[in-house]
Enzyme design. Sequence first.
Site, PDB file in Angstrom:
ATOM      1  N   ASP A   7       0.884  -1.163   0.000  1.00 56.80           N
ATOM      2  CA  ASP A   7       0.000   0.000   0.000  1.00 56.80           C
ATOM      3  C   ASP A   7       0.923   1.215   0.000  1.00 56.80           C
ATOM      4  O   ASP A   7       1.482   1.571   1.031  1.00 56.80           O
ATOM      5  CB  ASP A   7      -0.894  -0.007   1.237  1.00 56.80           C
ATOM      6  CG  ASP A   7      -1.823   1.192   1.288  1.00 56.80           C
ATOM      7  OD1 ASP A   7      -2.220   1.697   0.210  1.00 56.80           O
ATOM      8  OD2 ASP A   7      -2.153   1.632   2.407  1.00 56.80           O
ATOM      9  N   GLU A  68      -1.057  -1.590  -4.837  1.00 56.06           N
ATOM     10  CA  GLU A  68      -2.333  -0.906  -5.036  1.00 56.06           C
ATOM     11  C   GLU A  68      -2.135   0.276  -5.976  1.00 56.06           C
ATOM     12  O   GLU A  68      -1.180   1.040  -5.845  1.00 56.06           O
ATOM     13  CB  GLU A  68      -2.896  -0.424  -3.700  1.00 56.06           C
ATOM     14  CG  GLU A  68      -4.260   0.209  -3.835  1.00 56.06           C
ATOM     15  CD  GLU A  68      -4.898   0.541  -2.512  1.00 56.06           C
ATOM     16  OE1 GLU A  68      -6.097   0.889  -2.532  1.00 56.06           O
ATOM     17  OE2 GLU A  68      -4.235   0.465  -1.460  1.00 56.06           O
ATOM     18  N   ASP A 141      -2.384   1.063   7.123  1.00 53.90           N
ATOM     19  CA  ASP A 141      -1.619   0.868   5.891  1.00 53.90           C
ATOM     20  C   ASP A 141      -1.134  -0.567   5.758  1.00 53.90           C
ATOM     21  O   ASP A 141      -1.107  -1.131   4.661  1.00 53.90           O
ATOM     22  CB  ASP A 141      -0.422   1.829   5.834  1.00 53.90           C
ATOM     23  CG  ASP A 141      -0.858   3.283   5.794  1.00 53.90           C
ATOM     24  OD1 ASP A 141      -1.870   3.583   5.139  1.00 53.90           O
ATOM     25  OD2 ASP A 141      -0.183   4.116   6.430  1.00 53.90           O
TER      26      ASP A 141
END
Length: 164
Positions: A7, A68, A141
């Site tokens: 992430d 991502e 996160d």
Amino acid sequence: MLSLGIDPGTASLGYGLVRELDDGSLACVHFDVIRTRAETPMPQRLKIIYDELAGLVERFRPDRAAVEELFFARNVTTAMSVAQARGVVLLALQNAGLPIAEYKPNAIKLAITGYGGADKSQMQEMVRLLLALERRPRPDDAADALAVAIADLHSYRLAGVDAV
């Protein structure tokens, strides 16, 4: 198969390693965040991210990685900063020779919860359940990165593709 989910971020970059076992179940191997300080110049922050990520890849030797994709509707400054971190992540993973998949946030949510509009709480609870964790992973996160790795393993196994 071991997937490293990322992430991206410059202040806090989440990562999570998830292994698919022979019986198809999932196991959490490790998760955490790479943090950099806002007062540190951006080139140094990016080097910290690169070096830390390269060290993780060397330590855990994942079979593949997933990142991502960015989605920003408002803050262009934040988007640029995260995009820089994302570029460094992609470079580190490419230099390590890992197959890299990229997933949109709604595709990750769909893979984890069955609903592309799931909220953060629903996502974290499903990650906890899928990985048989006692509590929801923190920080956020890192939990998001575990979700990326899970979505990657599902995609790879079920669809035989490298991206959604």
